[in-house]
Structure formats: C-alpha cells, structure tokens
Motif scaffolding. Structure first.
Motif, PDB file in Angstrom:
ATOM      1  N   LEU A  30       0.816  -1.212   0.000  1.00 25.81           N
ATOM      2  CA  LEU A  30       0.000   0.000   0.000  1.00 25.81           C
ATOM      3  C   LEU A  30       0.850   1.263   0.000  1.00 25.81           C
ATOM      4  CD1 LEU A  30      -2.825  -1.002   2.512  1.00 25.81           C
ATOM      5  CD2 LEU A  30      -2.812  -1.151   0.020  1.00 25.81           C
ATOM      6  N   TYR A  31       1.920   1.280   0.810  1.00 26.24           N
ATOM      7  CA  TYR A  31       2.686   2.522   0.933  1.00 26.24           C
ATOM      8  C   TYR A  31       3.490   2.827  -0.334  1.00 26.24           C
ATOM      9  CZ  TYR A  31       5.551   6.228   2.825  1.00 26.24           C
ATOM     10  OH  TYR A  31       6.144   7.442   3.032  1.00 26.24           O
ATOM     11  N   VAL A  32       4.049   1.814  -0.980  1.00 25.53           N
ATOM     12  CA  VAL A  32       4.777   2.070  -2.227  1.00 25.53           C
ATOM     13  C   VAL A  32       3.818   2.554  -3.304  1.00 25.53           C
ATOM     14  CG1 VAL A  32       6.108   0.988  -4.093  1.00 25.53           C
ATOM     15  CG2 VAL A  32       6.690   0.506  -1.719  1.00 25.53           C
ATOM     16  N   THR A  33       2.592   2.067  -3.278  1.00 24.06           N
ATOM     17  CA  THR A  33       1.582   2.595  -4.196  1.00 24.06           C
ATOM     18  C   THR A  33       1.412   4.089  -3.963  1.00 24.06           C
ATOM     19  OG1 THR A  33       0.395   0.478  -4.215  1.00 24.06           O
ATOM     20  CG2 THR A  33      -0.814   2.417  -4.959  1.00 24.06           C
ATOM     21  N   ILE A  34       1.344   4.471  -2.685  1.00 21.22           N
ATOM     22  CA  ILE A  34       1.192   5.885  -2.357  1.00 21.22           C
ATOM     23  C   ILE A  34       2.430   6.682  -2.736  1.00 21.22           C
ATOM     24  CG2 ILE A  34       0.864   7.535  -0.482  1.00 21.22           C
ATOM     25  CD1 ILE A  34      -0.719   5.355   0.997  1.00 21.22           C
ATOM     26  N   SER A  35       3.599   6.232  -2.288  1.00 21.53           N
ATOM     27  CA  SER A  35       4.825   7.000  -2.508  1.00 21.53           C
ATOM     28  C   SER A  35       5.212   7.069  -3.978  1.00 21.53           C
ATOM     29  CB  SER A  35       5.978   6.407  -1.690  1.00 21.53           C
ATOM     30  OG  SER A  35       6.261   5.082  -2.100  1.00 21.53           O
ATOM     31  N   SER A  36       4.889   6.027  -4.749  1.00 18.62           N
ATOM     32  CA  SER A  36       5.282   6.002  -6.161  1.00 18.62           C
ATOM     33  C   SER A  36       4.291   6.734  -7.068  1.00 18.62           C
ATOM     34  CB  SER A  36       5.424   4.551  -6.649  1.00 18.62           C
ATOM     35  OG  SER A  36       6.469   3.895  -5.989  1.00 18.62           O
ATOM     36  N   TYR A  37       3.009   6.709  -6.710  1.00 19.01           N
ATOM     37  CA  TYR A  37       2.000   7.170  -7.665  1.00 19.01           C
ATOM     38  C   TYR A  37       1.113   8.320  -7.198  1.00 19.01           C
ATOM     39  CZ  TYR A  37       3.294   2.864 -10.023  1.00 19.01           C
ATOM     40  OH  TYR A  37       3.998   1.863 -10.630  1.00 19.01           O
ATOM     41  N   ILE A  38       1.212   8.723  -5.919  1.00 20.22           N
ATOM     42  CA  ILE A  38       0.269   9.737  -5.455  1.00 20.22           C
ATOM     43  C   ILE A  38       0.511  11.092  -6.110  1.00 20.22           C
ATOM     44  CG2 ILE A  38       1.556  10.594  -3.438  1.00 20.22           C
ATOM     45  CD1 ILE A  38      -2.212   9.762  -3.561  1.00 20.22           C
ATOM     46  N   LEU A  39       1.777  11.466  -6.322  1.00 22.88           N
ATOM     47  CA  LEU A  39       2.065  12.743  -6.988  1.00 22.88           C
ATOM     48  C   LEU A  39       1.526  12.713  -8.411  1.00 22.88           C
ATOM     49  CD1 LEU A  39       3.386  15.541  -6.839  1.00 22.88           C
ATOM     50  CD2 LEU A  39       5.542  14.481  -7.583  1.00 22.88           C
ATOM     51  N   TYR A  40       1.766  11.601  -9.112  1.00 17.76           N
ATOM     52  CA  TYR A  40       1.239  11.439 -10.467  1.00 17.76           C
ATOM     53  C   TYR A  40      -0.289  11.432 -10.449  1.00 17.76           C
ATOM     54  CZ  TYR A  40      -0.094   9.100 -14.799  1.00 17.76           C
ATOM     55  OH  TYR A  40      -0.690   8.784 -15.984  1.00 17.76           O
ATOM     56  N   PHE A  41      -0.889  10.753  -9.474  1.00 17.48           N
ATOM     57  CA  PHE A  41      -2.350  10.700  -9.355  1.00 17.48           C
ATOM     58  C   PHE A  41      -2.928  12.098  -9.168  1.00 17.48           C
ATOM     59  CE2 PHE A  41      -6.115  10.481  -6.587  1.00 17.48           C
ATOM     60  CZ  PHE A  41      -6.959   9.679  -7.357  1.00 17.48           C
ATOM     61  N   TYR A  42      -2.274  12.891  -8.329  1.00 17.80           N
ATOM     62  CA  TYR A  42      -2.764  14.249  -8.082  1.00 17.80           C
ATOM     63  C   TYR A  42      -2.673  15.122  -9.334  1.00 17.80           C
ATOM     64  CZ  TYR A  42      -2.944  13.493  -3.000  1.00 17.80           C
ATOM     65  OH  TYR A  42      -3.245  13.046  -1.735  1.00 17.80           O
ATOM     66  N   THR A  43      -1.526  15.064 -10.036  1.00 20.34           N
ATOM     67  CA  THR A  43      -1.319  15.979 -11.166  1.00 20.34           C
ATOM     68  C   THR A  43      -2.019  15.519 -12.438  1.00 20.34           C
ATOM     69  OG1 THR A  43       0.775  14.875 -11.752  1.00 20.34           O
ATOM     70  CG2 THR A  43       0.901  16.770 -10.263  1.00 20.34           C
ATOM     71  N   ASP A  44      -1.942  14.214 -12.753  1.00 17.86           N
ATOM     72  CA  ASP A  44      -2.415  13.736 -14.049  1.00 17.86           C
ATOM     73  C   ASP A  44      -3.797  13.077 -14.000  1.00 17.86           C
ATOM     74  OD1 ASP A  44       0.345  14.315 -14.383  1.00 17.86           O
ATOM     75  OD2 ASP A  44       0.403  13.063 -16.165  1.00 17.86           O
ATOM     76  N   VAL A  45      -4.320  12.776 -12.805  1.00 17.23           N
ATOM     77  CA  VAL A  45      -5.635  12.146 -12.694  1.00 17.23           C
ATOM     78  C   VAL A  45      -6.620  13.051 -11.947  1.00 17.23           C
ATOM     79  CG1 VAL A  45      -6.927  10.143 -11.839  1.00 17.23           C
ATOM     80  CG2 VAL A  45      -4.610   9.837 -12.740  1.00 17.23           C
ATOM     81  N   PHE A  46      -6.198  13.598 -10.805  1.00 18.53           N
ATOM     82  CA  PHE A  46      -7.059  14.433  -9.983  1.00 18.53           C
ATOM     83  C   PHE A  46      -6.977  15.910 -10.387  1.00 18.53           C
ATOM     84  CE2 PHE A  46      -8.520  14.810  -5.240  1.00 18.53           C
ATOM     85  CZ  PHE A  46      -9.826  14.988  -5.676  1.00 18.53           C
ATOM     86  N   SER A  47      -6.080  16.213 -11.324  1.00 16.32           N
ATOM     87  CA  SER A  47      -5.950  17.555 -11.895  1.00 16.32           C
ATOM     88  C   SER A  47      -5.603  18.626 -10.860  1.00 16.32           C
ATOM     89  CB  SER A  47      -7.236  17.953 -12.645  1.00 16.32           C
ATOM     90  OG  SER A  47      -7.496  17.053 -13.691  1.00 16.32           O
ATOM     91  N   ILE A  48      -4.630  18.334 -10.006  1.00 14.78           N
ATOM     92  CA  ILE A  48      -4.066  19.312  -9.084  1.00 14.78           C
ATOM     93  C   ILE A  48      -2.731  19.758  -9.660  1.00 14.78           C
ATOM     94  CG2 ILE A  48      -3.175  19.674  -6.735  1.00 14.78           C
ATOM     95  CD1 ILE A  48      -5.115  17.537  -5.756  1.00 14.78           C
ATOM     96  N   SER A  49      -2.414  21.035  -9.581  1.00 17.12           N
ATOM     97  CA  SER A  49      -1.147  21.520 -10.124  1.00 17.12           C
ATOM     98  C   SER A  49       0.020  20.847  -9.425  1.00 17.12           C
ATOM     99  CB  SER A  49      -1.038  23.042  -9.962  1.00 17.12           C
ATOM    100  OG  SER A  49      -0.873  23.380  -8.597  1.00 17.12           O
ATOM    101  N   VAL A  50       1.162  20.728 -10.122  1.00 22.11           N
ATOM    102  CA  VAL A  50       2.322  20.054  -9.539  1.00 22.11           C
ATOM    103  C   VAL A  50       2.815  20.796  -8.306  1.00 22.11           C
ATOM    104  CG1 VAL A  50       4.023  21.250 -11.006  1.00 22.11           C
ATOM    105  CG2 VAL A  50       4.568  19.009 -10.049  1.00 22.11           C
ATOM    106  N   ALA A  51       2.744  22.123  -8.324  1.00 26.69           N
ATOM    107  CA  ALA A  51       3.166  22.904  -7.155  1.00 26.69           C
ATOM    108  C   ALA A  51       2.219  22.665  -5.982  1.00 26.69           C
ATOM    109  CB  ALA A  51       3.222  24.389  -7.497  1.00 26.69           C
ATOM    110  N   GLY A  52       0.911  22.650  -6.266  1.00 26.16           N
ATOM    111  CA  GLY A  52      -0.064  22.400  -5.214  1.00 26.16           C
ATOM    112  C   GLY A  52       0.062  21.004  -4.637  1.00 26.16           C
TER     113      GLY A  52
END
Length: 458
Positions: A30-52
C-alpha cells in the motif's frame, strides 16, 4: 544464563521470520503505491497543479512525522496478552486498507475542497495510520530476540518481504489501473487499491498470528518524558535518524519521479512498471546482507550500498535514451539502494540497546518510531516537495509536451539528486563505525544487568 534469558536469545523459527516479512510486504503493497504514484495521481488524474500537489505532500508529511514519536510512546505504553507491538497488526490492518482506498479516490470537487480532501486522505493513509503500522513493525524486532545475528536474519526476511510487496505494486499498479479503468484512471486506481488493500489485510492478520515477542519482560511502561530520556547521549541513534531521513529523500525521489521520466523523457508511461518492477531484483542484494555484514559490518555494508547506488545513478546520466543501458544502470542502482536501505532498520534495534545501556531506559517503541516512521515520513515529504518545486520552476505542465528545461529538471531529479543525497548520507554514517564496535560490550553488560535485576526480584 537463566531460562528467560535463553528464551530471549532463542533462534527464531523460519515460519515466524516469513510471517514477519509479511508485515513489510503488506506495508509496501500500500505505501509504495502511495509514494510512487500519489504525486502522479494528483497531477495527471485528480488535476491538481504540480506545485499544489508538492505542497500537500510536504505539509502532510511534516504533520505526519510529528505523529511518529506519539505512536512510539503509545507502543511503549501498550501491554496486552498479545504483546506490545504485535496487536497493531490486527487493529490497524483494515483502517490502513480503507484509508489508502480513499486516498486514491477522486470525487468531483473543485478548488480548495479538492486540496482539503487530498490533504486529509493523504495524511490519514500515508501518515497517521501508516505510521501506526510502521512503528510496531520496527519496534517489534528488538522484542523478538536479543541475539544480534537473529535480528539481522529476521530483518533480512522483512526486507525481502518488503521488496516483494513493492515489486507487486510497482509492476502491476498501472497495468491494473488500465485494465480496471478502461480509459478511466479514476476508476482504475480505486479498484486497484481496493484489491491491494484486501491482500494487505490478509498478510497483516497472518503476521499477527505467528510473530511473538520474547524480550518484552524486560520492558516496563514508560511515561513520554522517560522515552525522551532514552535519547540522551544516544549518539548512534542521532546519526541514524539524520542519515535515514535524508536517505528517504533520495528513495522517494527515485520512485516518485520514475513515472515522469518514463512518460516524458523516454516517451512511454508504461515503462514505469518496468522501472519499478525491477525493484524485485533488489532481493538479491537483500539476501546477501547477512553475508556482507559477516565479512565487514553493518556500517560498511551500508556504505558499500550507497556507493553502488551512486554508480548506477551516475551511469544513467551518460547512456542517453538507450533503453537497455538505462535499465542496466537502473538495476545497478537498485542493488545498491536495496543493500543500503536494509541496514538502518537492523541498526535501530542496536540503538535501543545502546539507549538502555546509557540511560537505563528501554524505549523500543519511541526510538524505532522516530528512527523509522518519522524518517520515512519526513524524508518522503521532502522527496516529493523538492522535485515538485524544481519541476515547477522549470515550467513543467502535466499532460503537455514538455520544454527542454522541464525535461532537464525531470532528469536532474531522477538521476543526480539521489547521488548528491547518497554522498551526504555516506559522510554521516562514517561516524557510526565507532559505536558499532561497542556492540559486543553493550550486549554483555545488558545481559549481566538483566540477570542481576532478575536475581534481585527473586
């Protein structure tokens, strides 16, 4: 040596070591899923800016890091018929799975509501609950056995289990997202994390059933202020905390930026699964740990790992986009990182002994919580924030054709930033050597002290 001391030094059954490996296997699933993909999930899926997104991760991790000593103190106060650390594998397994599922759920929100939801679910999953899992995973090791050789062996099993968990999520996460999402990554991430969560629950329940705590009899409930006293003069613990927190900046950066490097620099997002899937090769380095430690020592083994990791990273800088050579360099880096990352977890058990030897206080929960969960949380937070700021400053915009400066920033974060960090960590760990040489005397002194205390009670 009396019967209780012999029990504390007993050889651990293979089934127990395998079950102990399930704790990190579940955690990493679970944690590697979070650490590896959460930034990508936020920017490219959830549409949050990379800075945000980067700011969310940093603020959340700093807040989460504060919970580490709290969890450590909670573990030190825990005394049940099941033990001190072991009950948390049972109590937190289901909450951990549910929280991770919600962290990768993207409801229809906008503006500040979206940021608040992302921050709250991230803090809950990757912070508060994960810290509650990670703390007993590490704190239980000095309670399983007092034998340093058995600790290294059990920790090796644990690291292999963690590598397997990391391999599964790294290799199959994005393909499963594509399979279940059918073009809708929001749905894909929800189904994938739900499946990983169920598996993690089963693994943690199995660990709870089979792992035992043997040296718990010499541990007494500690007020928080006494837990703090266990850090007084504990220089090897200071060295580990600082170096491990810094190390996790590199570890988080390598994992988190690999998806960007594959998608934008190499032109194939699915190559992320290849990069991360190759982490399984690190098992070869992990299972070599007892042998390397036997012919050198724990500190030198970690320094060797850092050097190999730095060589692999540097090699990637000079092979261009030749995929075969990039993969070769990546594998070398994995081997080095796998050797280096295994050592601090085993060393933390030794700093618990050092703290007891120095102060008379055995605070295994507090010392290992700060030395593991705190370092992972804080280092991972900066490991997401620093690259996000570098990429944002270079003009990175998600799902667009990147400028030359944006591509260069991704490559710097993926290749050179870990090398810089490895060098800093290696310099710090050189000072740990003198304290490792003291371990035989510390073990002998503690054994004598425990025997005398036992005789006095009789």
């Amino acid at each position: 040596m009396d019967e209780k001391q012999e029990h504390a030094n007993a050889k651990l059954p293979v089934l127990e070591k395998i079950s102990y490996s399930f704790t990190d296997m579940a955690g990493n699933l679970l944690y590697v899923t979070i650490s590896s993909y959460i930034l990508y999930f936020y920017t490219d899926v959830f549409s949050i800016s990379v800075a945000g997104a980067g700011l969310i991760l940093l603020v959340a991790r700093v807040v989460d890091a504060i919970s580490a000593p709290v969890w450590g103190s909670i573990v030190d106060h825990t005394h049940t018929k099941w033990g001190q650390s072991r009950p948390y594998f049972l109590w937190l397994a289901i909450p951990f799975a549910i929280a991770t599922f919600f962290a990768f759920t993207a409801p229809n929100m906008h503006g500040n509501a979206k940021l608040i939801y992302a921050g709250f679910t991230y803090i809950l999953a990757a912070g508060i609950i994960y810290t509650g899992i990670q703390t007993p995973i590490t704190a239980i090791l000095p309670n399983m056995t007092a034998d340093p050789t058995e600790r290294i062996s059990a920790n090796t099993y644990r690291m292999v289990g963690g590598a397997v968990g990391g391999f599964v999520t790294s290799t199959f996460c994005l393909p499963l997202v594509a399979l279940f999402g059918r073009g809708n990554d929001k749905h894909g991430f929800m189904w994938t994390t739900a499946i990983f969560g169920v598996v993690a629950i089963i693994l943690l329940f199995t660990a709870f059933r089979n792992v035992r705590e043997r040296t718990i009899a010499v541990t007494k409930p500690l007020p928080f202020k006494d837990s703090l006293k266990a850090t007084v003069g504990n220089v090897p613990w200071y060295l580990l905390v600082v170096s491990f927190a810094i190390y996790w900046i590199a570890q988080s950066t390598r994992n988190g930026i690999s998806v960007y490097y594959a998608k934008y620099n190499l032109g194939n997002e699915q190559l992320t699964s290849v990069f991360n899937g190759l982490q399984i090769i690190g098992i070869l380095a992990t299972i070599s740990v007892p042998f390397v430690v036997r012919i050198t020592n724990k500190t030198v083994a970690m320094l060797i790992g850092l050097a190999i990791g730095a060589f692999g990273q540097a090699m990637m800088a000079f092979v261009g986009n030749n995929f075969a050579l990039v993969i070769t360099a990546w594998i070398i880096g994995i081997m080095g990182a796998s050797l280096a990352i295994a050592m601090p977890f085993a060393m933390l058990a030794d700093t618990v002994d050092y703290g007891e030897w120095k102060t008379g206080i055995r605070a295994s929960g507090f010392l290992t919580a700060v030395g593991s969960a705190f370092c992972i949380q804080l280092g991972s937070g900066f490991g997401s924030f620093i690259p996000s700021k570098i990429m944002a400053a270079a003009g990175f915009v998600a799902n667009k054709t990147q400028t030359a400066s944006a591509l260069a920033s991704i490559k710097f974060c993926f290749v050179w930033l870990p090398i810089i960090i490895y060098a800093i960590v290696g310099f710090i760990m050189i000072f740990y050597l003198r304290y490792e040489k003291m371990e035989p005397k510390i073990k002998a002194d503690l054994a004598q002290r425990h025997a005398e205390e036992m005789n006095e009670r009789v």
